[in-house]
Design an enzyme around this catalytic site. Structure first.
Site, PDB file in Angstrom:
ATOM      1  CG  ASP A  27      -0.239   0.073   2.796  1.00 44.26           C
ATOM      2  OD1 ASP A  27       1.128  -0.176   2.509  1.00 44.26           O
ATOM      3  OD2 ASP A  27      -0.755  -0.495   3.392  1.00 44.26           O
TER       4      ASP A  27
ATOM      5  CD  GLU B 193       0.363  -6.602   3.138  1.00 45.65           C
ATOM      6  OE1 GLU B 193       1.245  -7.585   3.829  1.00 45.65           O
ATOM      7  OE2 GLU B 193       0.291  -5.543   3.338  1.00 45.65           O
TER       8      GLU B 193
ATOM      9  CD  GLU C 119       0.249   4.338   4.564  1.00 45.71           C
ATOM     10  OE1 GLU C 119       1.456   4.782   4.883  1.00 45.71           O
ATOM     11  OE2 GLU C 119      -0.641   5.079   5.021  1.00 45.71           O
TER      12      GLU C 119
ATOM     13  CG  HIS D 134       5.803   5.047  10.770  1.00 44.58           C
ATOM     14  ND1 HIS D 134       5.641   3.777  11.329  1.00 44.58           N
ATOM     15  CD2 HIS D 134       5.489   4.887   9.401  1.00 44.58           C
ATOM     16  CE1 HIS D 134       5.207   2.808  10.241  1.00 44.58           C
ATOM     17  NE2 HIS D 134       4.866   3.667   9.078  1.00 44.58           N
TER      18      HIS D 134
ATOM     19  NE  ARG E 158       2.884  10.535   4.754  1.00 42.04           N
ATOM     20  CZ  ARG E 158       3.501  11.619   4.482  1.00 42.04           C
ATOM     21  NH1 ARG E 158       3.039  12.846   4.568  1.00 42.04           N
ATOM     22  NH2 ARG E 158       4.653  11.412   3.612  1.00 42.04           N
TER      23      ARG E 158
ATOM     24  CG  HIS F 164       9.834   6.747  10.244  1.00 38.57           C
ATOM     25  ND1 HIS F 164      10.031   7.589   9.122  1.00 38.57           N
ATOM     26  CD2 HIS F 164       9.464   5.672   9.587  1.00 38.57           C
ATOM     27  CE1 HIS F 164       9.718   7.226   7.998  1.00 38.57           C
ATOM     28  NE2 HIS F 164       9.265   5.936   8.141  1.00 38.57           N
TER      29      HIS F 164
END
Length: 385
Positions: free
Chosen positions: A99, A121, A135, A211, A213, A244
């Site tokens: 994604d 996936e 994603e 991490h 957003r 990250h």
């Protein structure tokens, strides 16, 4: 001798590299296909290191990553860069994963050239375009454009069927991250990083990764507040926080947790050290999708630092709990598990791993072989009739 069909495997980020490595190796050692491994470099060394762990070297490396890169930059440069490679290579199939922005952009580049796309996936859904962002949109659009779908679970297959994907081109394979983890666990005994070796052998360790957003700002600070409270409530507890590389993430962790002795802040771990950290941990706090899949294999409970997950199988099977980013809830659930052996055992004992048995890449390879007669450069993308 028949000419091998070229399969272009595209990876852009560290999780993609890990999850696609078993498929790349299967293709590399099979007489039917010719592997062409294309790395976009959405992540730089974070992408190359796990490939090296599996003895893989990209045939093409775009190296698109730059400081504070925007989604616009990643999308535009990947479409152009992957498109140039596809024009030169003329593959029979492009394989993408998951994604990421690299995934969607590579899919668009292939679609524009009428090259079939296989989506590994496929079928994961949170049903919230804002979580995870971007994603959820990336995976929806990738599945809309794909020709072949490799769903990790029966639930993912149901999602695809609900969206009118052709049932004959959907395979339930398990998740390839378990294939990779089976290999890694057999190779990893000790950490290579000095910071990891300094963690006391007698402590209980909590691994923390965050991490997303949608957690930037208040969410990350709430997670840090929870960690501080937990160090006060459970004195023998240590925390390991691989930060990250995004400045929006690491600046918060350094500001909020940099002064705490029992919180080990470190750079992103290379794959072997990260596998060691998961094995060594007592509890994992994470907003990562991959960790939700890996933890059941390692018998580690996960508190998922998100409001929704596109991997509900972990929650339904009882190997993970959704707790969001509110500090009080993170503390409450962590203390419950860490102080009550019976509650802890419920998340780790006799639980089936809903994400497969570690043979997903073999199933994907066999599916591709069975589909050879339908793989052509002008395959229609989809739909039930």
């Amino acid at each position: 001798m028949k000419r091998r069909k070229i399969v272009c495997v595209v990876v852009g980020t560290r999780p993609e590299a890990i999850k696609m490595a078993p498929i790349a190796l299967a293709l590399k050692h099979d007489e039917t296909f010719q592997l062409h491994l294309l790395a976009t470099g959405q992540h730089a060394e974070m992408l190359l290191n796990p490939l090296a762990f599996f003895d893989l070297v990209p045939d093409d490396y775009l190296g698109i990553m730059k400081e504070r890169q925007s989604l616009d930059h990643v999308t535009a440069t990947v479409i152009t860069g992957v498109g140039d490679v596809l024009d030169r290579l003329r593959p029979s199939l492009v394989l993408v994963h998951g994604d990421t922005t690299s995934t969607l952009s590579a899919t668009l580049a292939a679609f524009y050239r009428k090259i079939p796309v296989g989506h590994v996936e496929a079928g994961l859904r949170s049903r919230d375009l804002q979580s995870p962002f971007p994603e959820e949109m990336n995976r929806l659009l990738t599945d809309r454009l794909a020709t072949y779908w490799f769903a990790p679970t029966p639930l993912a297959r149901e999602n695809l069927l609900r969206e009118d994907c052709d049932a004959e081109r959907i395979w339930v394979t398990g998740n390839t991250v378990i294939d990779a983890l089976r290999v890694a666990v057999s190779r990893v005994d000790e950490p290579s990083l000095a910071e990891l070796r300094r963690i006391p052998a007698t402590c209980r360790l909590v691994l923390v990764t965050a991490h997303r957003r949608e957690s930037w700002g208040k969410g990350l600070r709430e997670i840090c507040t929870a960690i501080r409270h937990l160090t006060e409530k459970i004195p023998e507890l240590w925390f390991l926080v691989p930060m990250h590389r995004n400045p929006e993430v690491r600046s918060v962790f350094m500001e909020e947790l940099g002064a705490f002795d029992r919180v080990a802040l470190c750079e992103p771990l290379e794959y072997p050290d990260f596998v060691w950290a998961m094995k060594r941990s007592t509890l994992i706090l994470s907003d990562s999708g991959g960790i939700q899949e890996e933890a059941p294999f390692l018998k580690k409970p996960v508190l998922v630092l998100r409001e929704v997950t596109e991997r509900p199988e972990a929650v339904l099977e009882g190997t993970a709990l959704l707790v969001g980013t509110e500090s009080s809830r993170i503390v409450r659930e962590s203390v419950r598990l860490l102080t009550n052996p019976q509650e802890y055992a419920k998340l780790v004992e006799k639980r089936r791993n809903p994400f497969g048995d570690g043979n997903a890449s073999e199933r994907i390879l066999e599916a591709l072989k069975k589909s050879l007669t339908t793989i052509s450069r002008h395959s229609e993308p989809r739909r039930n009739r």
